[in-house]
Design a protein around this motif. Structure first.
Motif, PDB file in Angstrom:
ATOM      1  N   GLU A 107      24.594  54.630  28.692  1.00 45.59           N
ATOM      2  CA  GLU A 107      25.458  55.255  27.668  1.00 45.59           C
ATOM      3  C   GLU A 107      26.268  54.535  26.774  1.00 45.59           C
ATOM      4  O   GLU A 107      27.309  54.689  26.022  1.00 45.59           O
ATOM      5  CB  GLU A 107      26.302  56.225  28.128  1.00 45.59           C
ATOM      6  CG  GLU A 107      25.844  57.049  29.357  1.00 45.59           C
ATOM      7  CD  GLU A 107      26.970  58.041  30.142  1.00 45.59           C
ATOM      8  OE1 GLU A 107      27.939  58.238  29.670  1.00 45.59           O
ATOM      9  OE2 GLU A 107      26.244  58.992  30.992  1.00 45.59           O
ATOM     10  N   PHE A 139      28.863  53.495  33.376  1.00 40.94           N
ATOM     11  CA  PHE A 139      29.193  54.834  32.664  1.00 40.94           C
ATOM     12  C   PHE A 139      28.149  55.787  33.305  1.00 40.94           C
ATOM     13  O   PHE A 139      26.863  55.602  33.448  1.00 40.94           O
ATOM     14  CB  PHE A 139      29.428  54.785  31.389  1.00 40.94           C
ATOM     15  CG  PHE A 139      30.605  54.353  30.744  1.00 40.94           C
ATOM     16  CD1 PHE A 139      31.626  55.187  30.501  1.00 40.94           C
ATOM     17  CD2 PHE A 139      30.820  53.057  30.476  1.00 40.94           C
ATOM     18  CE1 PHE A 139      32.944  54.818  30.035  1.00 40.94           C
ATOM     19  CE2 PHE A 139      32.042  52.534  29.939  1.00 40.94           C
ATOM     20  CZ  PHE A 139      33.018  53.351  29.789  1.00 40.94           C
ATOM     21  N   GLU A 141      28.106  60.062  32.563  1.00 38.77           N
ATOM     22  CA  GLU A 141      28.687  61.318  31.923  1.00 38.77           C
ATOM     23  C   GLU A 141      30.046  60.925  31.299  1.00 38.77           C
ATOM     24  O   GLU A 141      30.879  61.827  31.379  1.00 38.77           O
ATOM     25  CB  GLU A 141      29.003  62.253  32.914  1.00 38.77           C
ATOM     26  CG  GLU A 141      27.555  62.783  33.756  1.00 38.77           C
ATOM     27  CD  GLU A 141      27.497  63.862  34.668  1.00 38.77           C
ATOM     28  OE1 GLU A 141      28.782  64.378  35.093  1.00 38.77           O
ATOM     29  OE2 GLU A 141      26.523  64.203  35.393  1.00 38.77           O
ATOM     30  N   GLY A 142      29.902  59.945  30.466  1.00 36.98           N
ATOM     31  CA  GLY A 142      31.113  59.634  29.718  1.00 36.98           C
ATOM     32  C   GLY A 142      32.229  59.171  30.409  1.00 36.98           C
ATOM     33  O   GLY A 142      33.278  58.588  29.660  1.00 36.98           O
ATOM     34  N   LEU A 143      32.319  58.655  31.822  1.00 38.49           N
ATOM     35  CA  LEU A 143      33.164  58.130  32.347  1.00 38.49           C
ATOM     36  C   LEU A 143      32.646  56.858  33.301  1.00 38.49           C
ATOM     37  O   LEU A 143      31.546  56.957  33.894  1.00 38.49           O
ATOM     38  CB  LEU A 143      33.947  59.006  33.386  1.00 38.49           C
ATOM     39  CG  LEU A 143      34.639  60.268  32.584  1.00 38.49           C
ATOM     40  CD1 LEU A 143      35.334  61.141  33.726  1.00 38.49           C
ATOM     41  CD2 LEU A 143      35.761  59.787  31.633  1.00 38.49           C
ATOM     42  N   ASP A 156      37.277  56.180  29.768  1.00 37.86           N
ATOM     43  CA  ASP A 156      36.320  56.628  29.054  1.00 37.86           C
ATOM     44  C   ASP A 156      35.560  55.521  28.092  1.00 37.86           C
ATOM     45  O   ASP A 156      36.064  54.447  28.321  1.00 37.86           O
ATOM     46  CB  ASP A 156      36.699  57.851  27.743  1.00 37.86           C
ATOM     47  CG  ASP A 156      37.931  57.475  26.903  1.00 37.86           C
ATOM     48  OD1 ASP A 156      37.865  56.199  26.673  1.00 37.86           O
ATOM     49  OD2 ASP A 156      38.598  58.143  26.148  1.00 37.86           O
ATOM     50  N   LYS A 157      34.684  56.099  27.198  1.00 39.37           N
ATOM     51  CA  LYS A 157      34.093  54.972  26.385  1.00 39.37           C
ATOM     52  C   LYS A 157      34.920  53.972  25.445  1.00 39.37           C
ATOM     53  O   LYS A 157      34.616  53.019  24.935  1.00 39.37           O
ATOM     54  CB  LYS A 157      32.777  55.499  25.623  1.00 39.37           C
ATOM     55  CG  LYS A 157      31.870  55.875  26.683  1.00 39.37           C
ATOM     56  CD  LYS A 157      30.795  56.459  25.923  1.00 39.37           C
ATOM     57  CE  LYS A 157      29.745  56.980  26.666  1.00 39.37           C
ATOM     58  NZ  LYS A 157      28.554  57.727  25.973  1.00 39.37           N
ATOM     59  N   ASP A 158      36.220  54.582  25.231  1.00 34.43           N
ATOM     60  CA  ASP A 158      37.137  53.600  24.652  1.00 34.43           C
ATOM     61  C   ASP A 158      38.102  52.887  25.345  1.00 34.43           C
ATOM     62  O   ASP A 158      39.008  52.325  24.827  1.00 34.43           O
ATOM     63  CB  ASP A 158      37.985  54.575  23.614  1.00 34.43           C
ATOM     64  CG  ASP A 158      37.009  55.394  22.572  1.00 34.43           C
ATOM     65  OD1 ASP A 158      36.241  54.485  22.125  1.00 34.43           O
ATOM     66  OD2 ASP A 158      37.253  56.623  22.142  1.00 34.43           O
ATOM     67  N   LYS A 160      40.088  54.180  27.592  1.00 32.81           N
ATOM     68  CA  LYS A 160      41.364  55.135  27.880  1.00 32.81           C
ATOM     69  C   LYS A 160      41.251  55.417  29.111  1.00 32.81           C
ATOM     70  O   LYS A 160      40.219  56.097  29.755  1.00 32.81           O
ATOM     71  CB  LYS A 160      41.363  56.321  26.790  1.00 32.81           C
ATOM     72  CG  LYS A 160      42.813  57.227  27.074  1.00 32.81           C
ATOM     73  CD  LYS A 160      42.603  58.282  26.068  1.00 32.81           C
ATOM     74  CE  LYS A 160      43.645  59.251  26.593  1.00 32.81           C
ATOM     75  NZ  LYS A 160      43.835  60.733  25.447  1.00 32.81           N
ATOM     76  N   ILE A 162      41.226  58.156  31.920  1.00 31.46           N
ATOM     77  CA  ILE A 162      41.221  59.505  32.099  1.00 31.46           C
ATOM     78  C   ILE A 162      41.753  59.992  33.288  1.00 31.46           C
ATOM     79  O   ILE A 162      42.320  61.220  33.383  1.00 31.46           O
ATOM     80  CB  ILE A 162      39.640  60.029  31.652  1.00 31.46           C
ATOM     81  CG1 ILE A 162      39.325  59.435  30.235  1.00 31.46           C
ATOM     82  CG2 ILE A 162      39.742  61.548  31.699  1.00 31.46           C
ATOM     83  CD1 ILE A 162      40.116  59.937  29.066  1.00 31.46           C
ATOM     84  N   ILE A 191      35.787  66.096  36.165  1.00 34.77           N
ATOM     85  CA  ILE A 191      35.771  65.078  35.178  1.00 34.77           C
ATOM     86  C   ILE A 191      37.144  65.211  34.862  1.00 34.77           C
ATOM     87  O   ILE A 191      37.751  64.230  33.772  1.00 34.77           O
ATOM     88  CB  ILE A 191      34.852  65.356  34.190  1.00 34.77           C
ATOM     89  CG1 ILE A 191      35.089  66.686  33.456  1.00 34.77           C
ATOM     90  CG2 ILE A 191      33.604  64.959  34.657  1.00 34.77           C
ATOM     91  CD1 ILE A 191      33.852  66.736  32.302  1.00 34.77           C
ATOM     92  N   LYS A 192      37.887  66.171  34.885  1.00 31.70           N
ATOM     93  CA  LYS A 192      39.483  66.202  34.627  1.00 31.70           C
ATOM     94  C   LYS A 192      40.217  65.619  35.817  1.00 31.70           C
ATOM     95  O   LYS A 192      41.556  65.332  35.574  1.00 31.70           O
ATOM     96  CB  LYS A 192      39.979  67.589  34.438  1.00 31.70           C
ATOM     97  CG  LYS A 192      39.176  68.520  33.455  1.00 31.70           C
ATOM     98  CD  LYS A 192      39.661  69.710  33.366  1.00 31.70           C
ATOM     99  CE  LYS A 192      39.157  70.574  32.248  1.00 31.70           C
ATOM    100  NZ  LYS A 192      39.657  72.148  31.996  1.00 31.70           N
TER     101      LYS A 192
END
Length: 337
Positions: A107, A139, A141-143, A156-158, A160, A162, A191-192
């Motif tokens: 990803e 990574f 699914e974005g995490l 996340d990909k920055d 941060k 989550i 994912i939350k």
């Protein structure tokens, strides 16, 4: 050459080459080492230096590295002078070797280790997530799960955070669900970061084909994504589902069940592998052979190692000798060391 054909690495007189599925040598045995093709390229070595060859047996990336990994998202990790970096498909160095460890790109991010800490780079080599984690996973699914202060968080990909660092262990996300562990108990989150299946299991696996193996009171069963127990805990061990069946263990013997929990391969083997091309590698006594999905022996157990079938061909080993067989058990490449 038809580049769509599968080629299989073989060894003869201490050199590696490749055969096709009929057993014909299509790349002569001239390499010190060679791996399976992934796409159009395969890792091969000459004089303990590694590069990549095409299906004509030509080096398209010269063998000059101490180690190389397979390509992922157009980049491959290489090792030179004790450090790791990345090259592209043309062999151009994109990331100079400067890391202790370098994972696959997933990803658009790759986890890298500098000193004792981990961070992430993008496909241009920029360190987009600072190298300040004790551990870091790929990574999904974005995490990605990272270790912060002895606990596992998801970023996340920055970079941060989550999902806060509340867990002792965590699997990657798969279809929005991840198995996690806290205080010795396993369950599942979304994912939350919300707990969707309570942390009440001693062990739990990733969902596969809609079911996940869980362990309660020293027995394994399966739950669905709603947390409902659909196969009661009655097995000594249970694997994930592949092609509608899963390996299980009863009384120190292995077999397979279907998704209703019915035994389809009796638990009478020392070990079993996954279903591939309609056959399952199974250990019978000290050796491996192949059984069908009813547990009937199709290829007698005469091998020390037996691997899955790919396009009707399987690799087998006896000691240091390697061969390839078809689904009838006939050799297309006789055992050679």
């Amino acid at each position: 050459m038809n580049n769509e054909m599968n080629l299989y690495p073989v060894k003869s007189k201490k050199r590696y080459g490749y055969i096709d599925k009929e057993g014909h040598v299509v790349i002569e045995c001239k390499f010190n080492y060679a791996q399976e093709f992934e796409g159009e390229l395969a890792i091969a070595s000459i004089d303990e230096k590694y590069g990549f060859i095409n299906k004509d047996g030509e080096f398209v990336i010269e063998p000059k590295y101490d180690e190389v990994e397979s390509f992922s998202e157009g980049l491959a990790a290489i090792k030179l002078g004790g450090k790791k970096g990345y090259i592209d498909l043309s062999g151009k160095v994109i990331v100079e070797p400067k890391y202790e460890e370098a994972n696959f790109f997933v990803e658009g991010r790759a986890a890298v280790k500098k000193g004792y800490m981990w961070g992430y780079i993008d496909t241009k080599g920029a360190e987009v997530i600072p190298i300040n984690f004790l551990d870091a996973s790929d990574f999904s699914e974005g995490l990605a799960a990272v270790q912060v202060g002895g606990k596992i968080a998801f970023i996340d990909k920055d970079g941060k955070v989550i999902i806060d660092a509340n867990y002792d262990y965590a699997h990657p996300f798969n279809k929005g669900i991840a198995p996690v562990c806290s205080s010795g108990k396993y369950g599942y989150i979304n994912i939350k970061g919300e707990t969707i299946i309570p942390l009440r299991y001693n062990v739990c696996g990733e969902f596969s084909e809609g079911l996940a193996a869980v362990e309660m009171r020293e027995k394994y069963g399966y739950i669905n994504i709603s947390g409902e127990l659909v196969i009661k805990p009655k097995f000594q061990w249970a694997d994930r589902f592949y092609n509608g069946i899963a390996a299980i263990c009863e009384n120190e013997k292995y077999g397979c069940i279907d998704k209703s929990g019915n035994i389809v391969v009796p638990a009478k083997f020392e070990d079993v592998d996954i279903l591939s091309d309609g056959l399952i590698a199974a250990q019978i006594g000290e050796n491996w052979g192949y059984i069908d999905i009813k547990g009937e022996v199709v290829i007698e157990p005469t091998y020390v190692e037996a691997y899955e079938f790919i396009d009707g061909i399987a690799r087998v080993e006896i000691g240091k000798r390697i061969g390839y067989i078809n689904k009838l058990g006939g050799y297309i490449w006789e055992l050679q060391s």
